[in-house]
Design a protein around this motif. Structure first.
Motif, PDB file in Angstrom:
ATOM      1  N   ALA A 149       0.705  -1.412  -0.020  1.00  0.00           N
ATOM      2  CA  ALA A 149       0.503   0.198   0.238  1.00  0.00           C
ATOM      3  C   ALA A 149       0.851   1.424  -0.191  1.00  0.00           C
ATOM      4  CB  ALA A 149      -1.052   0.028   1.092  1.00  0.00           C
ATOM      5  N   GLU A 150       0.505   2.242  -1.123  1.00  0.00           N
ATOM      6  CA  GLU A 150       1.050   3.164  -0.693  1.00  0.00           C
ATOM      7  C   GLU A 150       1.019   4.039   0.860  1.00  0.00           C
ATOM      8  OE1 GLU A 150       3.682   6.158  -3.216  1.00  0.00           O
ATOM      9  OE2 GLU A 150       3.199   4.034  -3.753  1.00  0.00           O
ATOM     10  N   GLU A 151       0.073   3.894   1.301  1.00  0.00           N
ATOM     11  CA  GLU A 151       0.271   5.104   2.322  1.00  0.00           C
ATOM     12  C   GLU A 151       1.254   3.838   3.238  1.00  0.00           C
ATOM     13  OE1 GLU A 151      -2.774   3.238   4.836  1.00  0.00           O
ATOM     14  OE2 GLU A 151      -3.634   3.801   3.289  1.00  0.00           O
ATOM     15  N   ASP A 152       1.757   2.663   3.067  1.00  0.00           N
ATOM     16  CA  ASP A 152       2.412   2.067   4.566  1.00  0.00           C
ATOM     17  C   ASP A 152       4.171   2.586   3.388  1.00  0.00           C
ATOM     18  OD1 ASP A 152       0.755   1.083   5.923  1.00  0.00           O
ATOM     19  OD2 ASP A 152       0.269  -1.120   4.591  1.00  0.00           O
ATOM     20  N   VAL A 153       4.334   2.545   2.532  1.00  0.00           N
ATOM     21  CA  VAL A 153       5.343   3.064   1.808  1.00  0.00           C
ATOM     22  C   VAL A 153       5.762   4.579   2.569  1.00  0.00           C
ATOM     23  CG1 VAL A 153       6.925   3.637  -0.377  1.00  0.00           C
ATOM     24  CG2 VAL A 153       5.247   1.577  -0.068  1.00  0.00           C
ATOM     25  N   LEU A 154       4.918   5.348   2.382  1.00  0.00           N
ATOM     26  CA  LEU A 154       5.311   6.851   2.649  1.00  0.00           C
ATOM     27  C   LEU A 154       5.279   6.953   4.573  1.00  0.00           C
ATOM     28  CD1 LEU A 154       2.724   9.068   0.302  1.00  0.00           C
ATOM     29  CD2 LEU A 154       4.809   8.691   0.031  1.00  0.00           C
ATOM     30  N   ARG A 155       4.802   6.878   4.791  1.00  0.00           N
ATOM     31  CA  ARG A 155       4.570   6.511   6.179  1.00  0.00           C
ATOM     32  C   ARG A 155       5.663   5.876   6.790  1.00  0.00           C
ATOM     33  NH1 ARG A 155       0.128   4.009  11.162  1.00  0.00           N
ATOM     34  NH2 ARG A 155       1.408   5.764  12.815  1.00  0.00           N
ATOM     35  N   SER A 156       5.972   4.655   6.128  1.00  0.00           N
ATOM     36  CA  SER A 156       7.223   4.453   7.014  1.00  0.00           C
ATOM     37  C   SER A 156       8.246   5.336   6.485  1.00  0.00           C
ATOM     38  CB  SER A 156       7.493   2.716   5.478  1.00  0.00           C
ATOM     39  OG  SER A 156       6.567   2.108   6.391  1.00  0.00           O
ATOM     40  N   TYR A 157       8.585   5.476   5.408  1.00  0.00           N
ATOM     41  CA  TYR A 157       9.720   7.074   4.961  1.00  0.00           C
ATOM     42  C   TYR A 157       9.716   8.328   6.473  1.00  0.00           C
ATOM     43  CZ  TYR A 157      11.607   3.513   1.569  1.00  0.00           C
ATOM     44  OH  TYR A 157      12.197   3.181   1.159  1.00  0.00           O
ATOM     45  N   ARG A 158       7.862   8.607   5.791  1.00  0.00           N
ATOM     46  CA  ARG A 158       7.947   9.783   6.938  1.00  0.00           C
ATOM     47  C   ARG A 158       8.136   9.503   7.801  1.00  0.00           C
ATOM     48  NH1 ARG A 158       2.792  10.693   3.983  1.00  0.00           N
ATOM     49  NH2 ARG A 158       3.008  12.452   2.472  1.00  0.00           N
ATOM     50  N   LEU A 159       8.144   8.509   8.613  1.00  0.00           N
ATOM     51  CA  LEU A 159       9.463   7.697   9.907  1.00  0.00           C
ATOM     52  C   LEU A 159       9.997   7.501   9.902  1.00  0.00           C
ATOM     53  CD1 LEU A 159       5.438   5.847  11.292  1.00  0.00           C
ATOM     54  CD2 LEU A 159       6.714   8.290  12.027  1.00  0.00           C
ATOM     55  N   HIS A 160      10.825   7.859   9.080  1.00  0.00           N
ATOM     56  CA  HIS A 160      12.627   7.540   8.608  1.00  0.00           C
ATOM     57  C   HIS A 160      13.167   6.182   8.760  1.00  0.00           C
ATOM     58  CE1 HIS A 160      13.098  11.828   9.701  1.00  0.00           C
ATOM     59  NE2 HIS A 160      12.272  11.248  10.478  1.00  0.00           N
ATOM     60  N   ALA A 161      12.440   5.327   7.909  1.00  0.00           N
ATOM     61  CA  ALA A 161      12.865   3.985   7.619  1.00  0.00           C
ATOM     62  C   ALA A 161      13.806   3.719   6.619  1.00  0.00           C
ATOM     63  CB  ALA A 161      11.623   3.044   7.163  1.00  0.00           C
ATOM     64  N   ASN A 162      14.940   2.924   6.488  1.00  0.00           N
ATOM     65  CA  ASN A 162      16.263   3.319   5.620  1.00  0.00           C
ATOM     66  C   ASN A 162      15.688   2.351   4.591  1.00  0.00           C
ATOM     67  OD1 ASN A 162      17.048   3.140   8.671  1.00  0.00           O
ATOM     68  ND2 ASN A 162      18.283   4.317   7.606  1.00  0.00           N
ATOM     69  N   ALA A 163      14.786   1.199   4.345  1.00  0.00           N
ATOM     70  CA  ALA A 163      14.623   1.060   3.157  1.00  0.00           C
ATOM     71  C   ALA A 163      12.759   0.281   3.740  1.00  0.00           C
ATOM     72  CB  ALA A 163      15.182  -0.280   3.219  1.00  0.00           C
ATOM     73  N   TYR A 164      12.150   0.548   2.454  1.00  0.00           N
ATOM     74  CA  TYR A 164      10.812  -0.290   2.704  1.00  0.00           C
ATOM     75  C   TYR A 164      10.810  -1.470   1.383  1.00  0.00           C
ATOM     76  CZ  TYR A 164       5.921  -1.210   2.449  1.00  0.00           C
ATOM     77  OH  TYR A 164       4.578  -1.694   3.057  1.00  0.00           O
ATOM     78  N   VAL A 165      11.241  -2.680   1.438  1.00  0.00           N
ATOM     79  CA  VAL A 165      10.928  -3.607   0.725  1.00  0.00           C
ATOM     80  C   VAL A 165       9.831  -4.653   0.511  1.00  0.00           C
ATOM     81  CG1 VAL A 165      12.305  -5.667   0.177  1.00  0.00           C
ATOM     82  CG2 VAL A 165      13.132  -3.557   0.962  1.00  0.00           C
ATOM     83  N   PRO A 166       8.980  -4.806   0.039  1.00  0.00           N
ATOM     84  CA  PRO A 166       7.782  -6.089   0.071  1.00  0.00           C
ATOM     85  C   PRO A 166       8.456  -7.547  -0.104  1.00  0.00           C
ATOM     86  CG  PRO A 166       7.542  -4.427  -1.679  1.00  0.00           C
ATOM     87  CD  PRO A 166       8.498  -4.005  -1.242  1.00  0.00           C
ATOM     88  N   LYS A 167       7.676  -7.573   0.157  1.00  0.00           N
ATOM     89  CA  LYS A 167       7.960  -9.172   0.829  1.00  0.00           C
ATOM     90  C   LYS A 167       7.558 -10.360  -0.659  1.00  0.00           C
ATOM     91  CE  LYS A 167       7.939 -10.084   5.465  1.00  0.00           C
ATOM     92  NZ  LYS A 167       6.975 -10.850   6.816  1.00  0.00           N
TER      93      LYS A 167
END
Length: 144
Positions: free
Chosen positions: A99-117
């Motif tokens: 979900a795009e909202e999860d990707v955006l929120r994760s980066y806004r919360l300073h995740a270093n990378a977002y990788v779909p399983k």
């Protein structure tokens, strides 16, 4: 370049994904140590070295699922990145959510990378190995 084993914390509640991640790490020759907790509350206790985790090593890398029981990965990400003692630890969100909202929120919360399983076993193993390779051989991590 001299490569040292790193401590990795996997925060994952799906036993199948835990097993595949362990397999990906075991087949690597680097000797990285994988620690596993199954929910967000345990993750924060591990990171803060509380209760049964008093002797836990400080991880160099966190692999974090978003959909966790008790405290979800979004809350864990937010708390870790807001904690001065923990904020420097790289966090790779490794989740089924695309979900795009999860990707955006994760980066806004300073995740270093977002990788779909990936759902495919071989692709899942390959992705975990690539994450492991990148953080061990390419990136310079802070000392714990």
């Amino acid at each position: 370049m001299l490569v040292h084993p790193i401590e990795v914390l996997l925060v994952e509640d799906d036993p199948g994904d835990v097993l595949m991640t362990k397999e990906a790490f075991e087949e690597h020759k680097l000797g990285n140590r994988l620690h596993v907790v199954s929910d967000g509350v345990e993750a924060l206790r591990f990171l803060r070295r509380e209760d049964e985790f008093a002797d836990a090593p400080r991880p160099h890398l966190i692999l974090l699922d978003l959909n966790l029981p008790r405290k979800d990965g979004r809350e864990v990400l937010e708390e870790v990145k807001a904690d001065d003692d923990l904020a420097h630890i790289p966090i790779v969100v490794l989740t089924t959510s695309e979900a795009e909202e999860d990707v955006l929120r994760s980066y806004r919360l300073h995740a270093n990378a977002y990788v779909p399983k990936p759902v495919d076993f071989d692709q899942f193993i390959r992705v975990v190995r690539q994450i492991d390779d990148f953080f061990v051989t390419v990136v310079r991590l802070p000392k714990s």
